[in-house]
Design a protein around this motif. Structure first.
Motif, short mmCIF file in Angstrom:
data_model
loop_
_atom_site.label_atom_id
_atom_site.label_comp_id
_atom_site.label_asym_id
_atom_site.label_seq_id
_atom_site.Cartn_x
_atom_site.Cartn_y
_atom_site.Cartn_z
N PHE A 86 -19.47 57.35 -62.08
CA PHE A 86 -20.29 56.09 -62.52
C PHE A 86 -20.91 55.30 -61.32
O PHE A 86 -20.07 55.03 -60.51
CB PHE A 86 -19.46 55.11 -63.52
N SER A 87 -22.13 54.98 -61.41
CA SER A 87 -22.84 54.12 -60.51
C SER A 87 -23.91 53.51 -61.02
O SER A 87 -24.84 53.81 -62.11
CB SER A 87 -23.31 54.88 -59.27
N ILE A 88 -24.44 52.45 -60.42
CA ILE A 88 -25.54 51.84 -60.97
C ILE A 88 -26.45 51.77 -59.67
O ILE A 88 -26.41 51.59 -58.69
CB ILE A 88 -25.25 50.03 -61.07
N VAL A 89 -27.76 52.17 -60.30
CA VAL A 89 -28.85 52.76 -59.35
C VAL A 89 -30.13 51.75 -59.45
O VAL A 89 -30.38 51.49 -60.64
CB VAL A 89 -29.11 54.14 -59.69
N GLU A 90 -30.78 51.39 -58.62
CA GLU A 90 -32.03 50.40 -58.53
C GLU A 90 -32.92 51.45 -58.17
O GLU A 90 -33.08 51.91 -56.90
CB GLU A 90 -32.05 49.30 -58.00
N GLU A 91 -34.15 51.91 -59.10
CA GLU A 91 -35.07 52.52 -58.42
C GLU A 91 -36.32 51.79 -59.14
O GLU A 91 -36.38 51.50 -60.19
CB GLU A 91 -34.92 53.82 -58.91
N ASN A 92 -37.47 51.95 -58.46
CA ASN A 92 -38.69 51.30 -58.85
C ASN A 92 -38.75 50.33 -59.99
O ASN A 92 -39.03 50.48 -61.10
CB ASN A 92 -39.83 52.51 -59.22
N ARG A 93 -38.29 49.28 -59.62
CA ARG A 93 -38.08 48.11 -60.25
C ARG A 93 -37.16 48.14 -61.63
O ARG A 93 -37.45 47.14 -62.38
CB ARG A 93 -39.42 47.59 -60.66
N SER A 94 -36.37 48.89 -61.73
CA SER A 94 -35.29 48.92 -62.98
C SER A 94 -34.09 49.57 -62.45
O SER A 94 -33.93 50.17 -61.47
CB SER A 94 -36.14 49.82 -64.02
N ARG A 95 -33.22 48.81 -63.09
CA ARG A 95 -31.68 49.25 -62.91
C ARG A 95 -31.15 50.20 -63.98
O ARG A 95 -31.41 49.96 -64.94
CB ARG A 95 -31.00 47.83 -62.95
N ARG A 96 -30.65 51.13 -63.54
CA ARG A 96 -30.05 51.94 -64.34
C ARG A 96 -28.50 52.42 -63.89
O ARG A 96 -28.18 52.17 -62.95
CB ARG A 96 -30.81 53.37 -64.27
N SER A 97 -27.64 52.48 -65.10
CA SER A 97 -26.35 53.21 -64.77
C SER A 97 -26.21 54.34 -65.07
O SER A 97 -26.78 54.90 -66.13
CB SER A 97 -25.43 52.32 -65.56
N GLU A 98 -25.58 55.08 -64.39
CA GLU A 98 -25.65 56.66 -64.18
C GLU A 98 -24.32 57.40 -64.33
O GLU A 98 -23.26 57.00 -63.71
CB GLU A 98 -26.38 57.14 -63.17
N TRP A 99 -24.07 58.01 -65.37
CA TRP A 99 -22.67 58.82 -65.51
C TRP A 99 -23.12 60.19 -65.25
O TRP A 99 -24.19 60.81 -65.49
CB TRP A 99 -22.21 58.80 -67.09
N SER A 100 -22.05 60.67 -64.54
CA SER A 100 -22.39 62.15 -64.09
C SER A 100 -21.07 62.98 -64.39
O SER A 100 -19.79 62.51 -64.22
CB SER A 100 -22.84 62.54 -62.92
N LYS A 101 -20.95 64.35 -64.81
CA LYS A 101 -19.63 64.99 -64.85
C LYS A 101 -20.05 66.48 -64.79
O LYS A 101 -21.16 66.82 -65.30
CB LYS A 101 -19.07 64.66 -66.31
N ARG A 102 -19.20 67.35 -64.16
CA ARG A 102 -19.72 68.62 -64.10
C ARG A 102 -19.80 69.43 -65.39
O ARG A 102 -20.74 70.17 -65.59
CB ARG A 102 -18.77 69.22 -63.22
N GLU A 103 -18.61 69.51 -66.13
CA GLU A 103 -18.54 70.37 -67.28
C GLU A 103 -18.31 69.49 -68.43
O GLU A 103 -17.23 68.87 -68.64
CB GLU A 103 -17.68 71.39 -67.18
N VAL A 104 -19.28 69.26 -69.74
CA VAL A 104 -18.95 68.54 -70.73
C VAL A 104 -19.14 69.42 -72.08
O VAL A 104 -20.33 70.17 -72.33
CB VAL A 104 -19.90 67.50 -70.53
N THR A 105 -18.33 69.64 -72.87
CA THR A 105 -18.35 69.96 -74.16
C THR A 105 -17.74 69.03 -75.24
O THR A 105 -16.95 68.26 -74.90
CB THR A 105 -17.44 71.41 -74.36
N GLY A 106 -18.67 69.17 -76.35
CA GLY A 106 -18.01 68.31 -77.48
C GLY A 106 -18.66 67.01 -77.66
O GLY A 106 -19.28 66.42 -76.66
N PRO A 107 -18.32 66.38 -78.45
CA PRO A 107 -18.65 64.68 -78.64
C PRO A 107 -18.15 63.99 -77.56
O PRO A 107 -17.07 63.80 -77.12
CB PRO A 107 -18.29 64.34 -80.25
#
Lengths: 506, 324
Positions: A86-107
């Motif tokens: 997880f990280s919070i990214v600032e790009e062209n005037r907006s803030r976004r939080s980003e989640w990432s994971k290699r392999e994801v299945t199911g809800p």
């Protein structure tokens, strides 16, 4: 013989009450949680919940998060999502939080929690770089229609603000609008139409998404607002009523014209918001601002907001139970069904008192009439109750629709009543009617309603909800009092009346 | 309506609902014995072993198919009562007092045919009258022919005698007479008349209806002040014997006097009401405490009945006349 065996019991009760009171006092002194809700500063905790289904691929989820929303200050931000980077990214005037994971299945469920403090100083915003109107291209026949509508609005206005207001008014369905407008509105999505038209008129405009803040709401969605730039700052308009300015209870979650949520590697995504109004004293607020984990142990603040909202209600129930115990044991009011009054009182908390009373009485009386017919069918108990539950649902639906058509929104609140409990109440009253007569039904139902109203009055007192939620340990005291009442062997108030003919023998 | 102060009630020794539940029912009545008294069939069978007579059992209908046998039995009967075993408050009881050719005559005088009774039986089996609607059993009993000396006081229905038995000692008694208001039922809260009975002699003390003192029966117009129950000592002993049979320390014993068979046990109640105190004009507490403070309890029902007749008698304190 009897009093000796009870001493350990009374000691236990005393310890229970003492423990509850001293814990509360200690937390008051140590953590500065005030006794009264008045001394506090509200903090809104808003939680975004993202649900999606993983498809077995790497996932990158990115959520737009508020960047200095007008009227609020961000106190803390927190993401809960096991196993994700997880990280919070600032790009062209907006803030976004980003989640990432290699392999994801199911809800999958991701949470992002932000605490906001209302702050008057943060109301006016000046962008770092003044925005420019975006170029817009129209095709015929829209181009002509846009020109005509804008001309009409322009003729009635003098500033960008007044032009915006006039334009919104012209686009409303009740404004006797001309054919041009109808053509435009029927064609495109209303919000983007509005901002494109304003940009076309050389006014920088964009759509923002806001949340109406109401205590303990769950599964809320964002509502669109219109923003224009008047050369100094962004101004907010209600896109339907043309009202200028942001209501106090609206939090703008997304302002820049970017997407709310992007997902790579999953599908069926859904974003919903829950919110809770916490009252945190200024002292604790200061602590929390220096230390993000300042909220202490034995508090429910650590739970996800959805659960907190539920607990707020649950923690009021013991008070209702205490009222019922007092009314039955000490006063001697007869109620139909021991704890039915509490459930009715909980429903009253949602519906408010008078509409709730009216709705309840009408559902039960219509139900009693229908039950009269059921009893002539000689059904077995289970199927009779089941039939009654269905009838009660029909009645509530009918009342809601009728109320809505007559213009009472309160008609809708009938649905807050617990259907199964109402069905049982009707069944019991109807049996009571057959066996003991209408008088007993009247006595018991007015007794139940009276107890329910008393419980409601206590449960809806702001102090009660403040104390039960912020000092959960006070429930030891409530428990102790209820246990004590269970040992009350004295006369009930009603017995002083019942036994009064005994005066003669004194 | 007026009020009475709690101190005065305390002084009179009136037992109240909370104290009854906490200090007597929950202390002296073990839950395990409740099914015995909540099921009339079980009560009948268990008290029979202790020589307490009940109305003669004619048939027990447990299954739907047994109803056809009821038709054969009923054909030869003149009078009988159909009761749900787990019914409470007299619900679902149908009393047949006679025959009119093929039809049956109910206590109220209405005529019904056999299929009505069969339907009633299957309703009982389905649990229409039992607590919480659980499946039930129907019992068919011989009808009780009330002894004429008592029957004339009651409007329809059979007068019954409620005796509170505490740890095997009969402590208070009343005669319950049905009225028009109570619709032939003997429940005080439905409007039946309660006549307090002196434990020592079985003579009436005082009478109430709807918690009000009365002198005459509201329907029959008979004076209620000089009723005397025959074979009183025997009835008290019978009630005392129910303690051994059920093990319940605090209960209400309902008896009737049959013209030919004498006193019979009708049912037992593990949660007897408090109105008996109003009918007697006396509180229960002093008597309950007398029993609780006994150093050496009596072992036989006869001894306990004799002790109670002696200790709780009003003989030396003649029944006061009511000024209403």
């Amino acid at each position: 013989m009897t009093s000796r065996s009870r001493i350990p019991f009374y000691i236990a009760i005393f310890l229970l009450i003492a423990a509850g009171v001293s814990l509360a006092v200690w937390r008051h002194i140590e953590l500065g949680i005030p006794w009264f809700s008045g001394q506090q500063q509200p903090v809104w905790v808003v939680e975004a919940r993202i649900d999606f289904d993983g498809t077995g691929n790497p996932v990158l989820a990115s959520l737009n998060v508020p960047d200095s929303p007008p009227g609020f200050r961000v106190l803390s931000e927190q993401a809960a999502s096991p196993g994700y980077g997880f990280s919070i990214v600032e790009e062209n005037r907006s803030r976004r939080s980003e989640w990432s994971k290699r392999e994801v299945t199911g809800p999958q469920t991701l949470y992002f929690k932000v605490q906001f403090v209302p702050d008057e100083a943060a109301l006016r915003q000046t962008p770092r770089r003044p925005p420019k109107p975006e170029p817009v291209f129209w095709e015929e026949p829209q181009a002509t229609a846009v020109e005509e509508v804008l001309e009409q609005a322009r003729s009635r206005s003098s500033t960008p603000q007044s032009l915006t207001r006039e334009l919104i008014k012209l686009l409303q369905p009740n404004s006797n609008r001309a054919q041009n407008t109808t053509l435009l509105v029927s064609d495109a999505d209303y919000m983007s139409l509005l901002s494109r038209m304003l940009n076309h008129a050389d006014i920088p405009a964009r759509t923002a998404d806001g949340l109406y803040l109401e205590d303990a709401r769950r599964r809320q969605n964002l509502k669109p607002f219109l923003q224009i730039y008047d050369g100094k700052s962004w101004l907010t308009f209600n896109p339907r009523t043309a009202e200028q300015g942001l209501p106090d209870n609206v939090l703008l979650w997304r302002q820049a014209a970017v997407s709310l949520f992007d997902l790579v590697g999953g599908d069926d995504s859904q974003v919903s918001f829950s919110m809770l109004r916490q009252t945190i004293p200024a002292l604790q607020l200061a602590q929390a601002e220096s230390d993000q984990n300042g909220l202490s142990f034995l508090s429910i603040y650590q739970l996800p907001i959805e659960e907190q909202g539920m607990f707020r209600m649950l923690l009021l129930l013991p008070l209702g139970a205490m009222v019922v115990a007092f009314m039955r044991i000490v006063v001697g009011i007869r109620t139909s069904g021991t704890f039915m009054p509490i459930l009715i009182a909980v429903a009253f908390v949602q519906t408010t008192l008078v509409p709730g009373l009216i709705a309840f009485v009408s559902v039960v009386s219509i139900g009693l009439l229908m039950r009269g017919y059921l009893s002539s069918l000689n059904l077995l108990l289970v199927s009779r109750i089941s039939a009654l539950i269905i009838l009660v649902i029909f009645i509530t639906a009918g009342l809601s629709i009728a109320g809505y058509h007559m213009g009472f929104n309160t008609g809708m609140t009938v649905t807050f009543f617990p259907m199964v409990i109402i069905a049982w109440t009707i069944e019991r009253m109807s049996i009571l009617w057959e066996e003991e007569g209408a008088r007993e039904v009247f006595v018991q139902s007015s007794g139940s309603l009276f107890v329910a109203v008393c419980a409601f009055l206590i449960m809806s007192a702001p102090l009660a909800s403040h104390l039960t939620f912020n000092f959960p340990e006070l429930h030891f005291v409530v428990l102790g009092l209820i246990l004590l009442m269970g040992q009350y062997t004295g006369y009930k108030l009603s017995e002083l009346r019942r036994f009064h003919p005994m005066k003669v023998y004194g | 309506m007026g009020w009475i102060s709690p101190f005065k009630l305390n002084q009179l020794g009136m037992l109240n609902m909370n104290r009854r539940n906490v200090d007597y029912i929950s202390r002296y009545n073990s839950r395990a014995f409740y099914p015995l008294v909540d099921n009339k069939l079980k009560t009948k069978l268990v008290v029979a072993e202790y020589d307490v007579p009940t109305p003669r059992l004619l048939q027990v209908v447990r299954q739907q198919h047994e109803i056809s046998r009821f038709r054969e039995i009923a054909a030869d009967l003149k009078g009988f009562a159909i009761k749900p075993a787990k019914g409470s408050g007299g619900k679902g009881i149908t009393v047949i007092t006679g025959r009119d050719n093929e039809d049956y005559v109910k206590a109220s005088g209405a005529r019904v045919n056999i299929s009505y009774l069969e339907r009633h039986l299957s309703n009982i089996l389905a649990g229409l009258y039992s607590l919480a609607g659980t499946p039930d059993v129907a019992i068919i009993e011989n009808i009780v022919e009330s002894s004429p000396t008592l029957a004339r006081y009651s409007h329809q229905g059979v007068p019954d005698i409620r005796i509170i038995v505490f740890q095997g000692y009969p402590v208070m008694a009343m005669l319950r007479l049905a009225t028009k208001d109570s619709d032939g039922k003997a429940n005080l809260h439905q409007g039946a008349v309660g006549v307090g009975l002196d434990i020592g002699t079985g003579r009436s003390l005082n009478a109430v209806q709807f918690n009000r003192s009365i002198i005459l029966h509201p329907d029959t117009g008979l004076a209620l002040e000089n009723i005397a129950i025959e074979a009183w000592g025997e009835m008290l002993e019978m009630a005392a014997r129910c303690y051994e049979a059920t093990g319940l320390g605090y209960m209400g014993v309902d008896l009737v006097v049959d013209a030919t068979e004498g006193p019979l046990l009708l049912e037992l109640n593990a949660r007897p009401g408090l109105a008996i105190q109003m009918a007697n004009g006396r509180g229960l507490l002093p008597r309950l405490r007398t029993i609780e403070s006994l150093k050496r309890p009596h072992f036989t029902p006869r001894e306990r009945a004799t002790f109670a007749m002696d200790a709780f008698s009003e003989r030396w304190q003649p029944a006061r006349k009511q000024a209403t």
